[in-house]
Every structure is written in structure tokens, then in C-alpha cells.
Design an enzyme around this catalytic site. Structure first.
Site, PDB file in Angstrom:
ATOM      1  CB  THR A  18      -3.839  -2.492   2.609  1.00 57.99           C
ATOM      2  OG1 THR A  18      -2.955  -1.506   1.716  1.00 57.99           O
ATOM      3  CG2 THR A  18      -4.216  -3.689   2.017  1.00 57.99           C
ATOM      4  CB  SER A 113       1.130  -7.663   8.941  1.00 61.14           C
ATOM      5  OG  SER A 113       0.881  -8.897   8.372  1.00 61.14           O
TER       6      SER A 113
HETATM    7  C1  G1P Z   1      -0.067  -5.959   1.378  1.00 56.91           C
HETATM    8  C2  G1P Z   1      -0.073  -6.950   0.498  1.00 56.91           C
HETATM    9  C3  G1P Z   1      -1.539  -7.309   0.455  1.00 56.91           C
HETATM   10  C4  G1P Z   1      -2.167  -7.677   1.877  1.00 56.91           C
HETATM   11  C5  G1P Z   1      -1.663  -6.689   2.876  1.00 56.91           C
HETATM   12  C6  G1P Z   1      -1.831  -6.841   4.232  1.00 56.91           C
HETATM   13  O1  G1P Z   1      -0.416  -4.646   1.192  1.00 56.91           O
HETATM   14  O2  G1P Z   1       0.472  -6.591  -0.817  1.00 56.91           O
HETATM   15  O3  G1P Z   1      -1.716  -8.226  -0.434  1.00 56.91           O
HETATM   16  O4  G1P Z   1      -3.309  -7.698   2.039  1.00 56.91           O
HETATM   17  O5  G1P Z   1      -0.347  -6.379   2.864  1.00 56.91           O
HETATM   18  O6  G1P Z   1      -1.086  -8.070   4.892  1.00 56.91           O
HETATM   19  P1  G1P Z   1       0.219  -3.626   0.236  1.00 56.91           P
HETATM   20  O7  G1P Z   1       1.424  -3.071   1.066  1.00 56.91           O
HETATM   21  O8  G1P Z   1       0.513  -3.915  -0.991  1.00 56.91           O
HETATM   22  O9  G1P Z   1      -0.796  -2.419   0.337  1.00 56.91           O
HETATM   23 ZN    ZN Z   2       0.058 -10.492   8.705  1.00 60.53          ZN
END
Ligand code: G1P
Ligand code: ZN
Length: 543
Positions: A18, A113
Site C-alpha cells: 500500500t 510509517s
Molecule cells: C493502511 C491504512 C491505509 C493507509 C496505509 C498507509 O493500509 O489502512 O488507509 O493508506 O496504511 O498508511 P493497509 O494496511 O490497510 O493496506
Molecule cells: Zn505514516
């Protein structure tokens, strides 16, 4: 200084998720692992000779080592100028701004992150393009394809750059500039928001608690909140970025920012509580005695954004990720502007922002931002809230209550099942997908399913299609359940179940969220049988 071509063999697991490539630190420490991925990025790009590359990270363990490698490789591959945040630090939104401000070709952001950091925890590498936003799928797919066949990388034999001193060094034919990571970003915030009004609010005794979670926003929040806006010292807690985030999970949610939440619910609560994550793109907003869900925050910010100078002319449109609640939809309707529903991940907002179709975007996972950069921006959300509070001179509680009274309320929660066996997690999704045709018209207790689908997105700007982006079960009356698998985890699979009850204006708007969604939680289990497939009867995290 000589450029070396180093022979290498592909690693099979360098598929960006993502938000870039995320793995455990020991995976990144394998010989050639980071080099292969960085070279795969460069090999997927064209036309960067002599151009500028921005490099920075969230300061987590392994950050400095990979920054030095990336500098040597960028110089060896022909970039002309390399901008690096002092100390190797750039928050994700600040990196996005620096790329845009300096007309860079792109940027490499080192971050995982909100995932924990440390010698055995997570690390990540992400590439952002010239608009300051995450590379679109076309590029991340090319990077992955290249990583499968790569047989050499280019690197310069050069001494480490001193990352702690601002200024210029030559590395091969490239110039490396170590820049103040905070200055450009702070100047941008001063343009967007009425700092004088916020200063006056704080001067009148309004109290703020900001938890930087020992992550990258510490220096930014200290400069802006304490230095520029006059909040007392100590307003910013855990303000020093640490390689392991002090052993904590730098995710600003009700689980990991529990101490702040408890304080905000207590008798001595400050007026406004906020937190940001590892790389500074997420936000947590808590008023005295009231947690504002990220979905509600998006809607309330959009409804009040015109009170800040940067948005005084109104919004072109609002975009939200599909699993984010529909609260913003009704604001868009009231404002007479379009609402875009995109797949999860900030990269899907980039085209809409570039095309001027959306001004404010948000995700339920606490990412909120606008067209000022091309990433979600934690401190921006905090400052927009403060600007609105300064303009309205009402509490967060009053603003929320008035908002719900006008637009109705979307009771909302996300249930995460973490570290699930991948096969079992896939089986959960596959079995719900298999039932999609039968679900419309079915009733579970008193809930009638109106529609069910596997979310697909057609980008209105570039025409690209994205399929399989999460399963939506839509109930009569606007309530909803969404199932999807996380694309950012590093061990096993994470099942995310998003649950939302819509209560129209005039209805019961003051319930506890858990009570309001209890029937939908039961329906989700009846539909997906998570317990049967995985053995899990309760989620690991509820946010
Ligand atoms: C998660 C969050 C998504 C965000 C991403 C990056 O992704 O749900 O909204 O953009 O982290 O910070 P996911 O682990 O659900 O694919
Ligand atoms: Zn972040």
C-alpha cells in the site's frame, strides 16, 4: 571517486505494498537488499540525469545507513543534486513539500510509517514522484518487475556525508545539500493557517497536548506549536525522534496513544489533544471528553475549512478512501461539490489533487490532507483544527455535536485481526467474495442487505482501473460493513473489518459507538465466519 557496477541477484519479495516496500530490518540488512530495490527504482525511471532527488526518513533504526547508500547510488546513477534532511530526517509530508518546492524529479522516503522501529522491527523504502506524491501503481509495478530480473546495481565509492551539518558536499558529480528539515514545511503552514488567531486562542488559556510518539513530528510540532504559536514548553510530549520510538508503536490510535486518550477523558483534560505517527502523516484528534474519529474529522474539517485563509475560497471536491465512513459525503452534498470514493492508500488521491478536482482528502486510518502537498499530513490536520477552533471559539464537543445535528452521525469502528495465517485470511475474503451474488436482499436480524460488491475504482483523471479493493456490504439506510486485507503488514496477514452505522439527523446521535454498531458487528461475523476460518473470536485492535 569511482562508480562501481556490482553484480547482484534478485530477491523474490520486493513487491511494494500500500505504501512502498516494508520489511523487517534484518531483511533490509541482507547484502544487496536495499541496493537492489533502490536500483530497481532508478531503473524504472527515465530522464533524471542531472535532476534533483530528495532523500529523507522518519529517523527509525537503519535510517542513516540506507540514506548513505541511497546518496551514493543516486550520485552513481546520474542525479545532479541530492537534497537530504539534516540528521536524515524528513517527515513524509515535509518530504512531499520539499520535492514540490524545489522542483525535484522525485524523492526516496525511508519509513515504515506507524509500524514499530528497532533492530528487529520494521523498515521501509518508498518512492515519490515529482508532484510530491507516492509513485502510482504503473511505477510500483515496474519497480517490482525490475527487482525480479535485476543483475547489477551502481554505487559510488565515497565517504559518508556528514548528515548533521547543513550545507553542500560534492559526491562524485552530484551536489548533496543537507537542509533544515523543518523550515520549508513551517513556512507552508504559516501560509495556510491564521497563526495570529491560533496564537490568540492559546494566549487566552486554551490548552493543547501533542504526543509526537518519539517519532519524526517532534521537531516540527515543537517549532510550530511551541516556538511560533506560543504554546508553553511541554505542550509537545515525546518530542525527540528515537530510532525505536522509545519501544512503542508509533500509531496514533486509541490503543497506542492510550495515555493521551485517558488524559483527554479525565477531569483535568486540556482543551485539545493530538498525536502523529512514525513519519508524521497520520493524526489523532481528541477534544476534551470526546474522541473524533478520523472519518468524522475529515467531514468536520471539510465543513469548516473555509475558516482558514488557505481554504477561504472553498473546496473543489472531497475525496475519501472507500472504507472511510460516508460522513464526508453529506458535507460534499451540502457544499454542492463532488465526493470521490477511492481505494485505500494515499496514492489514489494524487491524480484528483493534481487535476484540481479534490481539495481535501482523508482515510479512516487517520490520514487527512489537502492539495498543499501530495501526502497525508498529521500536523496540517492539527493546525486546521486549531484554526477552526480559533475562528469559532467553541469546544471540539460543541463543533461535533452541531455537525451531527446537521448532517447525521456515522458511528464507526475498525476491527483488525493481526498476524493471521495468510491462507486462513485469504479464505475469509474468498468465502465472502463467493457469497456476493446471494447477499443482496438477504436479512441478518433486522438488517437488510441492499447491495454487495468487490470495490473497483476507475480513476476519472487517467482512466486507470483498480480491482479487488475490498468487499462492501451495503445495508438499507446507509449502514455498511467492509472487509479487506491489509497491504502494509510485514508478518502474516491482517484482516480489517470496517463497520459503520448511519444515524440520520434527528435520530439518536449520542450513543456509545460500541452499542450503536453491535448488531453490525454480529452481522459481520455471520457473513465472514472469521472465527471458523482463523480461530479468532475477538479482534486484536479496535479503532
Ligand atoms: C493502511 C491504512 C491505509 C493507509 C496505509 C498507509 O493500509 O489502512 O488507509 O493508506 O496504511 O498508511 P493497509 O494496511 O490497510 O493496506
Ligand atoms: Zn505514516
Amino acid at each position: 571517486m569511482t562508480i562501481r557496477e556490482v553484480a547482484t541477484t534478485p530477491f523474490p519479495d520486493q513487491k511494494p505494498g500500500t505504501s512502498g516496500l516494508r520489511k523487517k530490518v534484518p531483511v533490509f540488512q541482507q547484502t544487496g537488499y536495499a541496493e537492489n530495490f533502490i536500483q530497481s527504482i532508478f531503473d524504472s525511471l527515465e530522464g533524471f540525469a542531472g535532476r534533483t532527488l530528495v532523500i529523507g526518513g522518519d529517523g527509525r533504526f537503519h535510517n542513516r545507513a540506507v540514506i548513505q547508500t541511497a546518496i551514493r547510488m543516486a550520485a552513481a546513477n546520474g542525479f545532479g543534486t541530492i537534497l537530504v534532511g539534516r540528521g536524515g530526517i524528513l517527515s513524509t509530508p515535509a518530504a512531499s513539500h520539499v520535492i514540490r518546492l524545489h522542483g525535484a524529479f522525485g524523492g526516496i522516503i525511508l519509513s515504515a510509517s506507524h509500524n514499530p522501529g528497532g533492530p528487529t522491527e520494521d523498515f521501509g523504502i518508498k518512492y515519490n514522484i515529482a508532484n510530491g506524491g507516492p509513485a502510482p501503481e504503473r511505477i510500483t509495478d515496474a519497480i517490482f518487475a525490475r527487482s525480479r530480473t535485476i543483475d547489477r546495481y551502481r554505487i559510488l565509492d565515497a565517504a559518508d556525508v556528514d548528515l548533521d551539518c547543513d550545507g553542500e558536499t560534492r559526491v562524485g558529480d552530484a551536489i548533496v545539500w543537507v537542509i533544515d528539515p523543518v523550515a520549508d514545511y513551517t513556512a507552508l503552514m504559516e501560509e495556510l493557517f491564521d497563526f495570529a488567531a491560533i496564537r490568540a486562542l492559546i494566549g487566552s488559556g486554551f490548552r493543547i497536548a501533542f504526543d509526537a510518539m518519539s517519532a519524526v513530528t517532534g521537531p516540527y510540532a515543537t517549532e510550530i506549536l511551541e516556538q511560533r504559536l506560543g504554546a508553553p514548553k511541554g505542550t509537545v510530549r515525546n518530542g525527540l525522534p528515537l530510532p525505536d520510538f522509545g519501544g512503542h508503536h508509533p500509531d496514533p490510535n486509541l490503543v497506542h496513544a492510550r495515555a493521551l486518550y485517558d488524559e483527554m477523558m479525565g477531569p483535568e483534560a486540556p482543551d485539545f489533544g493530538a498525536a502523529s505517527d512514525g513519519d508524521g502523516d497520520r493524526n489523532l484528534i481528541i477534544g476534551k471528553g470526546i474522541f473524533v474519529t478520523p472519518s468524522d474529522s475529515l467531514a468536520m474539517l471539510a465543513a469548516n475549512a473555509h475558516l482558514a485563509p488557505g481554504y477561504a475560497r472553498g473546496l473543489a471536491g472531497i475525496a475519501r478512501s472507500m472504507p472511510t465512513s460516508g460522513a464526508a459525503d453529506r458535507v460534499a452534498e451540502a457544499l454542492g461539490i463532488p465526493l470521490f470514493e477511492t481505494p485505500t492508500g494515499w496514492k489514489f488521491f494524487g491524480n484528483l489533487l493534481d487535476a484540481g478536482q479534490a481539495t481535501i482528502c482523508g482515510e479512516e486510518s487517520a490520514g487527512t490532507g489537502s492539495n498543499h502537498v501530495r501526502e497525508t499530513d498529521g500536523l496540517w490536520a492539527v493546525l486546521l483544527w486549531l484554526n477552526i477552533l480559533a475562528a469559532r471559539r467553541q469546544s471540539v464537543q460543541t463543533i461535533a455535536t452541531e455537525h451531527w445535528a446537521r448532517f447525521g452521525r456515522n458511528y464507526y469502528a475498525r476491527h483488525d485481526y493481526e498476524g493471521v495465517d495468510t491462507i486462513a485470511a485469504d479464505a475469509v475474503i474468498a468465502s465472502v467474495r463467493g457469497r456476493l451474488a446471494d447477499l443482496p436482499g438477504a436479512t441478518i436480524d433486522a438488517l437488510r442487505i441492499e447491495a454487495a460488491d468487490d470495490f473497483a475504482y476507475h480513476d476519472p483523471v487517467d482512466g486507470s482501473q483498480s480491482h479487488g479493493q475490498g468487499i462492501r456490504i451495503l445495508f438499507e439506510g446507509g449502514s455498511r460493513i467492509v472487509f479487506r486485507l491489509s497491504g502494509t503488514g510485514t508478518s502474516g496477514a491482517t484482516i480489517r473489518v470496517y463497520i459503520e452505522r448511519f444515524e440520520p439527523a434527528g435520530g439518536d446521535l449520542g450513543r456509545a459507538t460500541g452499542d450503536a454498531i453491535a448488531d453490525l458487528v454480529a452481522a459481520a461475523e455471520a457473513i465472514a465466519d472469521i472465527a471458523g476460518h482463523t480461530g479468532r473470536t475477538v479482534p486484536d485492535v479496535v479503532t
